[in-house]
Design a protein around this motif. Sequence first.
Motif, mmCIF file in Angstrom:
data_model
loop_
_atom_site.group_PDB
_atom_site.id
_atom_site.type_symbol
_atom_site.label_atom_id
_atom_site.label_comp_id
_atom_site.label_asym_id
_atom_site.label_seq_id
_atom_site.Cartn_x
_atom_site.Cartn_y
_atom_site.Cartn_z
ATOM 1 N N TYR A 1 0.619 -1.169 -0.208
ATOM 2 C CA TYR A 1 0.087 -0.050 0.058
ATOM 3 C C TYR A 1 0.951 1.389 0.097
ATOM 4 C CZ TYR A 1 -3.144 3.845 1.451
ATOM 5 O OH TYR A 1 -3.838 4.936 1.633
ATOM 6 N N ARG B 1 2.374 2.061 -3.569
ATOM 7 C CA ARG B 1 1.021 2.432 -4.320
ATOM 8 C C ARG B 1 0.879 3.986 -4.000
ATOM 9 N NH1 ARG B 1 -1.024 -2.468 -3.425
ATOM 10 N NH2 ARG B 1 -2.802 -1.671 -2.126
ATOM 11 N N ALA B 2 0.869 4.256 -2.651
ATOM 12 C CA ALA B 2 0.322 5.518 -2.304
ATOM 13 C C ALA B 2 1.607 6.323 -2.697
ATOM 14 C CB ALA B 2 0.490 5.490 -0.690
ATOM 15 N N GLN C 1 3.674 6.234 -5.248
ATOM 16 C CA GLN C 1 3.573 6.008 -6.733
ATOM 17 C C GLN C 1 2.681 7.404 -7.077
ATOM 18 O OE1 GLN C 1 3.133 2.358 -7.839
ATOM 19 N NE2 GLN C 1 5.173 2.005 -7.801
ATOM 20 N N SER C 2 1.307 7.232 -6.271
ATOM 21 C CA SER C 2 0.294 8.180 -6.557
ATOM 22 C C SER C 2 0.822 9.823 -6.207
ATOM 23 C CB SER C 2 -0.867 7.574 -5.728
ATOM 24 O OG SER C 2 -1.929 8.688 -5.740
ATOM 25 N N ALA D 1 2.922 10.883 -8.963
ATOM 26 C CA ALA D 1 2.240 11.259 -10.083
ATOM 27 C C ALA D 1 1.539 12.490 -9.928
ATOM 28 C CB ALA D 1 1.020 9.989 -10.528
ATOM 29 N N LYS D 2 0.736 12.703 -8.893
ATOM 30 C CA LYS D 2 0.077 13.948 -8.414
ATOM 31 C C LYS D 2 1.125 15.045 -8.580
ATOM 32 C CE LYS D 2 -3.553 11.906 -5.924
ATOM 33 N NZ LYS D 2 -4.071 11.703 -4.247
#
Length: 98
Positions: free
Chosen positions: A7, A10-11, A13-14, A17-18
């Motif tokens: 998790y 993924r957080a 990477q998010s 990206a933001k």
Amino acid sequence: MTYNSTYQDRAGQSAQAKQKALEQFRSRPPVDEKLAAERKAAGQRREEAKAEKAATKKAEAEAKAADDAAKAAASAPPTEAEAKAARDARYAARKNRK
């Protein structure tokens, strides 16, 4: 990205990206006021032309409907006497042919 990512991965990477999207947004050139005004004016002209075309089309449809109604009233069904006279004329013509 792997299927076994956690998790936190993924957080992270998010968030990256933001952040990248935010940087791209901020790096855009400023809005040219003159160009924006021209585009807005062109949009208004298109809307006005569209409204004018719709009004013209509606007026033509109303005129056609009125014309059709006038023709229908002018070509009313024949009266009984007219129908009888036409029937008698067809009968006489058929009789003369024999």
